[in-house]
Design a protein around this motif. Sequence first.
Motif, PDB file in Angstrom:
ATOM      1  N   ALA A   1      59.041  24.950  49.352  1.00 53.18           N
ATOM      2  CA  ALA A   1      58.603  24.418  48.058  1.00 53.18           C
ATOM      3  C   ALA A   1      57.297  23.641  48.223  1.00 53.18           C
ATOM      4  CB  ALA A   1      59.680  23.510  47.474  1.00 53.18           C
ATOM      5  N   TYR A   2      57.180  22.920  49.341  1.00 52.83           N
ATOM      6  CA  TYR A   2      55.960  22.143  49.568  1.00 52.83           C
ATOM      7  C   TYR A   2      54.771  23.090  49.804  1.00 52.83           C
ATOM      8  CZ  TYR A   2      52.792  18.492  50.997  1.00 52.83           C
ATOM      9  OH  TYR A   2      51.720  17.636  51.050  1.00 52.83           O
ATOM     10  N   ALA A   3      55.039  24.166  50.537  1.00 53.58           N
ATOM     11  CA  ALA A   3      53.977  25.161  50.773  1.00 53.58           C
ATOM     12  C   ALA A   3      53.511  25.740  49.434  1.00 53.58           C
ATOM     13  CB  ALA A   3      54.494  26.262  51.691  1.00 53.58           C
ATOM     14  N   ARG A   4      54.478  26.012  48.548  1.00 53.14           N
ATOM     15  CA  ARG A   4      54.147  26.555  47.227  1.00 53.14           C
ATOM     16  C   ARG A   4      53.331  25.527  46.438  1.00 53.14           C
ATOM     17  NH1 ARG A   4      58.727  27.404  42.693  1.00 53.14           N
ATOM     18  NH2 ARG A   4      57.349  27.824  40.957  1.00 53.14           N
ATOM     19  N   PHE A   5      53.748  24.276  46.571  1.00 50.80           N
ATOM     20  CA  PHE A   5      53.067  23.209  45.843  1.00 50.80           C
ATOM     21  C   PHE A   5      51.621  23.059  46.320  1.00 50.80           C
ATOM     22  CE2 PHE A   5      51.815  18.763  45.348  1.00 50.80           C
ATOM     23  CZ  PHE A   5      52.009  18.605  43.988  1.00 50.80           C
ATOM     24  N   THR A   6      51.437  23.049  47.649  1.00 54.47           N
ATOM     25  CA  THR A   6      50.077  22.868  48.172  1.00 54.47           C
ATOM     26  C   THR A   6      49.207  24.077  47.858  1.00 54.47           C
ATOM     27  OG1 THR A   6      50.900  23.583  50.304  1.00 54.47           O
ATOM     28  CG2 THR A   6      50.599  21.235  50.023  1.00 54.47           C
ATOM     29  N   ALA A   7      49.825  25.277  47.848  1.00 56.40           N
ATOM     30  CA  ALA A   7      49.053  26.483  47.495  1.00 56.40           C
ATOM     31  C   ALA A   7      48.545  26.348  46.065  1.00 56.40           C
ATOM     32  CB  ALA A   7      49.931  27.714  47.636  1.00 56.40           C
ATOM     33  N   ARG A   8      49.395  25.832  45.226  1.00 57.11           N
ATOM     34  CA  ARG A   8      49.022  25.640  43.818  1.00 57.11           C
ATOM     35  C   ARG A   8      47.890  24.609  43.701  1.00 57.11           C
ATOM     36  NH1 ARG A   8      53.263  23.938  39.148  1.00 57.11           N
ATOM     37  NH2 ARG A   8      51.846  22.835  37.806  1.00 57.11           N
ATOM     38  N   THR A   9      48.022  23.522  44.495  1.00 57.88           N
ATOM     39  CA  THR A   9      46.998  22.480  44.476  1.00 57.88           C
ATOM     40  C   THR A   9      45.677  23.016  45.007  1.00 57.88           C
ATOM     41  OG1 THR A   9      48.780  20.972  44.987  1.00 57.88           O
ATOM     42  CG2 THR A   9      46.565  20.074  45.136  1.00 57.88           C
ATOM     43  N   THR A  10      45.772  23.805  46.095  1.00 55.33           N
ATOM     44  CA  THR A  10      44.563  24.362  46.681  1.00 55.33           C
ATOM     45  C   THR A  10      43.855  25.271  45.689  1.00 55.33           C
ATOM     46  OG1 THR A  10      45.717  24.322  48.766  1.00 55.33           O
ATOM     47  CG2 THR A  10      43.675  25.551  48.720  1.00 55.33           C
ATOM     48  N   ARG A  11      44.679  26.048  44.944  1.00 57.04           N
ATOM     49  CA  ARG A  11      44.074  26.944  43.948  1.00 57.04           C
ATOM     50  C   ARG A  11      43.302  26.129  42.919  1.00 57.04           C
ATOM     51  NH1 ARG A  11      48.823  29.776  44.185  1.00 57.04           N
ATOM     52  NH2 ARG A  11      49.621  28.836  42.272  1.00 57.04           N
ATOM     53  N   THR A  12      43.896  24.991  42.534  1.00 55.49           N
ATOM     54  CA  THR A  12      43.235  24.125  41.551  1.00 55.49           C
ATOM     55  C   THR A  12      41.916  23.619  42.108  1.00 55.49           C
ATOM     56  OG1 THR A  12      45.426  23.429  40.926  1.00 55.49           O
ATOM     57  CG2 THR A  12      43.604  22.125  40.064  1.00 55.49           C
ATOM     58  N   HIS A  13      41.952  23.214  43.407  1.00 50.67           N
ATOM     59  CA  HIS A  13      40.721  22.705  44.014  1.00 50.67           C
ATOM     60  C   HIS A  13      39.676  23.785  44.172  1.00 50.67           C
ATOM     61  CE1 HIS A  13      41.542  18.587  44.769  1.00 50.67           C
ATOM     62  NE2 HIS A  13      42.737  18.873  45.218  1.00 50.67           N
ATOM     63  N   ALA A  14      40.163  25.008  44.486  1.00 49.20           N
ATOM     64  CA  ALA A  14      39.224  26.095  44.740  1.00 49.20           C
ATOM     65  C   ALA A  14      38.399  26.406  43.502  1.00 49.20           C
ATOM     66  CB  ALA A  14      39.993  27.328  45.184  1.00 49.20           C
ATOM     67  N   SER A  15      38.931  26.061  42.326  1.00 49.64           N
ATOM     68  CA  SER A  15      38.196  26.363  41.110  1.00 49.64           C
ATOM     69  C   SER A  15      37.067  25.371  40.864  1.00 49.64           C
ATOM     70  CB  SER A  15      39.151  26.363  39.918  1.00 49.64           C
ATOM     71  OG  SER A  15      39.677  25.070  39.749  1.00 49.64           O
ATOM     72  N   ARG A  16      37.021  24.288  41.661  1.00 43.49           N
ATOM     73  CA  ARG A  16      35.939  23.326  41.471  1.00 43.49           C
ATOM     74  C   ARG A  16      34.658  23.866  42.078  1.00 43.49           C
ATOM     75  NH1 ARG A  16      37.260  17.633  43.598  1.00 43.49           N
ATOM     76  NH2 ARG A  16      36.841  18.720  45.512  1.00 43.49           N
ATOM     77  N   PRO A  17      33.513  23.459  41.542  1.00 49.83           N
ATOM     78  CA  PRO A  17      32.265  23.879  42.183  1.00 49.83           C
ATOM     79  C   PRO A  17      32.234  23.400  43.631  1.00 49.83           C
ATOM     80  CG  PRO A  17      31.844  22.763  40.096  1.00 49.83           C
ATOM     81  CD  PRO A  17      33.296  22.617  40.384  1.00 49.83           C
ATOM     82  N   ARG A  18      31.722  24.229  44.503  1.00 52.75           N
ATOM     83  CA  ARG A  18      31.724  23.930  45.930  1.00 52.75           C
ATOM     84  C   ARG A  18      31.027  22.597  46.239  1.00 52.75           C
ATOM     85  NH1 ARG A  18      32.039  22.251  49.823  1.00 52.75           N
ATOM     86  NH2 ARG A  18      31.844  22.993  51.961  1.00 52.75           N
ATOM     87  N   TRP A  19      29.955  22.310  45.493  1.00 52.79           N
ATOM     88  CA  TRP A  19      29.161  21.132  45.824  1.00 52.79           C
ATOM     89  C   TRP A  19      29.905  19.832  45.570  1.00 52.79           C
ATOM     90  CZ3 TRP A  19      28.429  17.985  41.679  1.00 52.79           C
ATOM     91  CH2 TRP A  19      28.532  18.564  40.428  1.00 52.79           C
ATOM     92  N   LEU A  20      31.017  19.929  44.813  1.00 54.90           N
ATOM     93  CA  LEU A  20      31.760  18.696  44.545  1.00 54.90           C
ATOM     94  C   LEU A  20      32.442  18.163  45.804  1.00 54.90           C
ATOM     95  CD1 LEU A  20      33.493  19.073  41.084  1.00 54.90           C
ATOM     96  CD2 LEU A  20      31.853  17.351  41.794  1.00 54.90           C
ATOM     97  N   GLY A  21      32.691  19.073  46.759  1.00 49.25           N
ATOM     98  CA  GLY A  21      33.390  18.642  47.974  1.00 49.25           C
ATOM     99  C   GLY A  21      32.655  17.560  48.712  1.00 49.25           C
TER     100      GLY A  21
END
Lengths: 178, 361
Positions: free
Chosen positions: B62-82
């Motif tokens: 469940a945690y892996a699923r949760f982090t995958a979901r979070t990562t997907r959310t982050h991936a949608s941010r513009p790269r330069w925001l990192g």
Amino acid sequence: MLARLPVLPTPFERLFAAEYPRVVAIARRILGERGEAEDVAQEVFARFVAQGVAISAAAPGWLQLTAVRRALNSVRSRKRRIEREHDFADRGRPLLLAAQRDADPSVAILRGESAAAVSAAVRRLRDRDTTILALRYGGGLSYTELAHTLNVPVAHIGTLLARAERALRLEMTRATPR
Amino acid sequence: MLHLDDNQLRCVHDQPEALDALGRAHFAECEDCGARASSFAADAVFATEILRMDDRVDAAAAYARFTARTTRTHASRPRWLGLPVGLGAAAMLALGLFATPLGTYASNMLSIFRPTEFTPINVSSSDLKSIQQATSLNAYGSFRGTTERKRTEVTKEQAEKMTGYTIRIPQNLPDTAGPRSKLVFLQPGATLTFTFDSKKARSLKAPVLVPKRLDGARVEIVSHPSISRFYGYQSDGSTAGRKAARARPKLTFVQMAIPEVRTKGASLAELESFVLSQPQISPEVKAQFEAISDPSHTLPVPVQIDKRTATAVSVDGVSGLAIGDNTGVGAGIMWQKNGMLYVVAGGYKLDELVAVANSLR
């Protein structure tokens, strides 16, 4: 040589490991379906992060209560969907009948789906009763924890629990065909 | 004695210890209460039976699923925001720490307790704003002293002579972080004196009551000189150069003696109690501050739970606090050793920064 970082679980990981099963169990007492309960639990934790809720002694209570609310909302959305389908009575009647059949404990019991029947009965209760039953029997919360989470004096918990249990029994008895 | 009420009768089933001796004695003899308790118990047993389910779940999956979901959310941010996020963490940890209202509070805490460790305080964005408001000392009194500290570029030897520090320089740097210069930046120390003024606090739009004991109390914040060194791609001044510089990771290293604060007329407990009593401070944040078991040696570091993660790490032979952003790009580590506070921060992964921290010579 690269120094290795000691791998320590973060406070959030610890919270997730400790509370996720409980959040699922609470949601499941209301929704019946494990998969649906897990979806609710994922949403609850996502909301926890998005809202920046602090990881503190109060965090488990926040997660548990949010799980109850999300599960109840999910039930209401489902109900609204059924009602919308009812508006298109002619075209939608088969769907409605199917939904009603799923929601009716007596029919479900006849089909041998006692878990679905029970959660359907739980959903028919007042929110206050549903909440305390889900937290007690899903979350395994003690009287003190229930009092803290529901923000009521601990001396009222026995009464609230007794009323909810009586209501559940009546609901099941009423719905079960004789 | 009156009959037991519903709460007591329900407790008989699974929490009998909640009944006092009188209640137990009455229950043992009263048939009415016995009958009602049996009815409650039957309902409870019924509920237990029908609500029993197999609640086993795979929390790791469940945690892996949760982090995958979070990562997907982050991936949608513009790269330069990192990068700004990473630098944000760095800024908070490093140069900003003692220049913000929050830093002022941290300095207060440091002043009285010589910290040997750091502990994260999990806060939300709104908590952070509230803490900044509650610790904005300007509202409760007045400051005297220099706040402007001009930074100069000197050699390591000159800096050692001027500060009396043994300056340590990271030897193991990531490939992308070549030294910008052999010089280090030296920022002189400064002393700020704050005096509580209850009159001023009362005249605010939302008046604050400064306890009588604190009125006129003085808090002297002494920040010692700091040495900083910056690494990363050097811009040649052109637009392309600046763009390239922005795209490359930066690395910051800071060394400074632990700041001190001397107080007159107020103890740390009084200052802490005053700040934590402000209505802006949420009960959750207050509880975390109060839960610090050894406040005299612990510096609380607020960490925005939705943006950063905090981890304890072993660096430079001591225990430090690592703060990373949720994207995994950008982190900072702070630790204290032999009276010196060190910070390594930048747009790198945590294990790369640990390697940098462990290479100080």
